[in-house]
Design an enzyme around this catalytic site. Structure first.
Site, mmCIF file in Angstrom:
data_model
loop_
_atom_site.group_PDB
_atom_site.id
_atom_site.type_symbol
_atom_site.label_atom_id
_atom_site.label_comp_id
_atom_site.label_asym_id
_atom_site.label_seq_id
_atom_site.Cartn_x
_atom_site.Cartn_y
_atom_site.Cartn_z
ATOM 1 C CB SER A 183 26.700 -47.511 -25.116
ATOM 2 O OG SER A 183 25.453 -47.558 -24.444
ATOM 3 C CE1 TYR B 176 28.257 -42.892 -22.949
ATOM 4 C CE2 TYR B 176 26.124 -43.898 -23.407
ATOM 5 C CZ TYR B 176 27.436 -44.003 -22.979
ATOM 6 O OH TYR B 176 27.919 -45.224 -22.573
#
Ligand SMILES: NC(=O)c1ccc[n+]([C@@H]2O[C@H](COP(=O)([O-])OP(=O)(O)OC[C@H]3O[C@@H](n4cnc5c(N)ncnc54)[C@H](OP(=O)(O)O)[C@@H]3O)[C@@H](O)[C@H]2O)c1
Length: 237
Positions: free
Chosen positions: A143, A154
């Site tokens: 990401s 995350y």
């Protein structure tokens, strides 16, 4: 292009979102696909989409929050094609948005189990046999998330995915098993939400680039799907 004909790919988290696009994109390259979700009934839509491509499809289920779930995915592959040539580690979760000080250790562990440890377990299960066969493509979803401390579990898990992938690439150097990361861009999925910059379809064709690499091509690299975008015509409409 004939490059993926006769090959099998496992795409984790291919019941919806980006993984579903990747599964369909690979099938259009004539690649056979093992589709995966937490429950087998979650993958019915993807299986239906794959019907229009002339490929074999096999469904596996397993909750990657547990090692039992990981074993279920591996066992599902053994019961189907037996082995895979392409491992697309796409499944992941984002932790619940909250101030970083309020994120519990259980939330950190849960996110890391799904996004990192289970992904490592799948690489450990399949990479050595790819090496023995002299062919493999491993692609791990990362990401481009910036500084959002509320989502630290995350983003830190994805930073670990990046480092693990580079270590894996170093271990596999010279074997024709190529390990790379893919940044899909910010996409409108269940995870990305409705405000995301791009339609989920724009992950194609870029997501296919690290799967279609020539033998002994780049490894340990980051591929950014949005650099290859050609508009929504290339994705699932
Ligand atoms: N969307 C974005 O903007 C964006 C940006 C950067 C990176 N990414 C990355 O792209 C990948 C896919 O994201 P997405 O937006 O497509 O997510 P999504 O729409 O939320 O889909 C998640 C997929 O992962 C599976 N999954 C979730 N929890 C699981 C678990 N515990 N065990 C097994 N499978 C599980 C889901 O299966 P079920 O249907 O069975 O729940 C589903 O197929 C992720 O790695 C994500 O970090 C996304």
């Amino acid at each position: 292009m004939q490059l993926l004909e006769q090959k099998w790919a496992l795409v984790t988290g291919s019941s919806r979102g980006i993984g579903q696009q990747i599964a369909v994109g690979l099938a259009r390259q004539k690649c056979n696909v093992v589709v995966h979700g937490r429950e087998i009934h979650h993958v019915q839509e993807t299986l239906a989409l794959l019907k229009s491509a002339d490929v074999q499809a096999h469904a596996v289920a397993g909750d990657l929050a547990t090692m039992e779930g990981v074993q279920s995915v591996i066992a599902g592959v053994r019961e189907g094609p037996g082995q895979i040539d392409i491992l697309y580690n796409n499944a992941a979760i984002q932790n619940k948005w909250k101030p970083i000080w309020e994120i519990t250790m259980d939330e950190w562990l849960h996110t890391f189990q799904i996004n990192l440890f289970s992904m490592i377990a799948l690489c450990t299960a399949f990479a050595p046999e790819m090496k023995a066969r002299g062919y493999g493509r491993i692609i791990n979803l990362t990401s481009g998330i910036k500084d959002i401390p509320q989502l630290a579990p995350y983003s830190v898990s994805k930073a670990a995915v990046d480092k693990y992938t580079r270590d894996l690439a170093a271990e596999l150097r010279g074997t024709n098993v190529l390990a790379n990361t893919l940044d899909p861009g910010w996409l409108r999925t269940d995870m990305g939400g409705p405000s995301a910059h791009h339609e989920v379809t724009t992950v194609l064709p870029g997501a296919l680039v690290p799967a279609l690499l020539d033998d002994n091509g780049p490894s340990g690299q980051l591929y950014a799907a949005q650099e290859y975008r050609q508009g929504s015509r290339d994705g699932v409409e």
